[in-house]
Design an enzyme around this catalytic site. Structure first.
Site, PDB file in Angstrom:
ATOM      1  N   HIS A  12       0.849  -1.196   0.000  1.00  0.00           N
ATOM      2  CA  HIS A  12       0.000   0.000   0.000  1.00  0.00           C
ATOM      3  C   HIS A  12       0.885   1.247   0.000  1.00  0.00           C
ATOM      4  CE1 HIS A  12      -3.382  -2.438   1.896  1.00  0.00           C
ATOM      5  NE2 HIS A  12      -2.324  -3.103   2.320  1.00  0.00           N
ATOM      6  N   GLU A  39       2.699  -0.808   4.417  1.00  0.00           N
ATOM      7  CA  GLU A  39       2.428   0.569   3.997  1.00  0.00           C
ATOM      8  C   GLU A  39       3.752   1.276   3.704  1.00  0.00           C
ATOM      9  OE1 GLU A  39      -0.349   2.483   3.735  1.00  0.00           O
ATOM     10  OE2 GLU A  39      -1.937   1.286   4.672  1.00  0.00           O
ATOM     11  N   ASP A  52      -3.608   2.311  -4.973  1.00  0.00           N
ATOM     12  CA  ASP A  52      -2.253   2.119  -4.464  1.00  0.00           C
ATOM     13  C   ASP A  52      -1.736   0.690  -4.663  1.00  0.00           C
ATOM     14  OD1 ASP A  52      -4.300   1.581  -2.458  1.00  0.00           O
ATOM     15  OD2 ASP A  52      -2.702   1.348  -0.993  1.00  0.00           O
TER      16      ASP A  52
END
Length: 240
Positions: free
Chosen positions: A25, A90, A142
């Site tokens: 992400h 992330e 993303d």
């Protein structure tokens, strides 16, 4: 590796063999500090196992064997709700809404080191290292078209086609002649792993699916149009 645990995860622990996917992400927020705060805020109901900061530093937010809240409504192959079967990573990046940027060399270097550890530890196949937009094409963009999937593939950490990009570019923007070819493209995507193809047969939803495919495998032109180049890439991926 730093540790700064988030309260946003599910009990009990899951078995090691339940972990089959790694989902990548971007944070999609203007400030890194705000992204970290959100990933640790109980009210946000969002988390990931790891965060890779601008400077390449890796922070462990949720231990691997607990289910973090990063994938949301998602599917790949025959599986749905992929939080229970995945590790979420992330990477700090403002995303498409806040001035989308290229990922830094430090971030990608740290990511590759982390992926190498996780792939060995959980025996994860390279084709199961995915982007959020792969598993949620109608909702997410993303990590986006600036994410270097091809670089990961060189280190056997991602699926990528082996076609000569200069040669196949001549097929770009050449429309598919028949509906049969368009359906073949969608069937190829289903075989690759993109799920809920039936739901994407309307014009609007087919576009979302095509955009997700292009952000991953045809990054130099993301326009949502199925052309001959896209079809050729989809065919090639089935034999990787």
């Amino acid at each position: 590796m730093a540790r700064s645990y988030s309260p946003n995860f599910n009990l009990p622990k899951r078995a090691k063999n339940k972990i089959k996917f790694i989902i990548i992400h971007y944070t999609g927020m203007k400030k890194e500090s705000a992204a970290i705060q959100r990933l640790q805020d109980p009210k946000s109901k969002v988390s990931s196992h790891y965060l890779i900061k601008k400077n390449g530093e890796i922070t462990n937010l949720v231990p691997d064997l607990y289910q973090a809240w990063h994938a949301g409504v998602s599917s790949w192959k025959h599986l749905k709700s992929l939080n229970k079967n995945s590790i979420g990573i992330e990477i700090t990046n403002p995303g498409h809404k806040h001035g989308y940027k290229r990922f830094s060399k430090k971030q990608i270097s740290s990511l590759q080191k982390l992926l190498n550890i996780l792939v060995i530890k959980y025996r994860i196949k390279k084709e199961y290292i995915l982007g959020h937009s792969d598993i949620s094409p109608g909702r997410k963009k993303d990590p986006g078209e600036k994410f270097p999937w091809k670089v990961l593939e060189k280190n056997k950490l991602s699926l990528w086609h082996n076609l000569n990009q200069k040669k196949i570019k001549k097929f770009r923007k050449i429309k598919l002649i028949t509906k049969i070819d368009e359906n073949l493209f969608l069937k190829n995507l289903y075989k690759i792993g993109y799920n809920d193809i039936e739901r994407f047969k309307s014009h609007k939803n087919t576009k979302y699916l095509t955009l997700a495919f292009q952000r991953r495998f045809r990054q130099s032109l993301v326009n949502g149009m199925i052309d001959k180049e896209c079809l050729l890439i989809s065919k090639n991926l089935l034999y990787q």
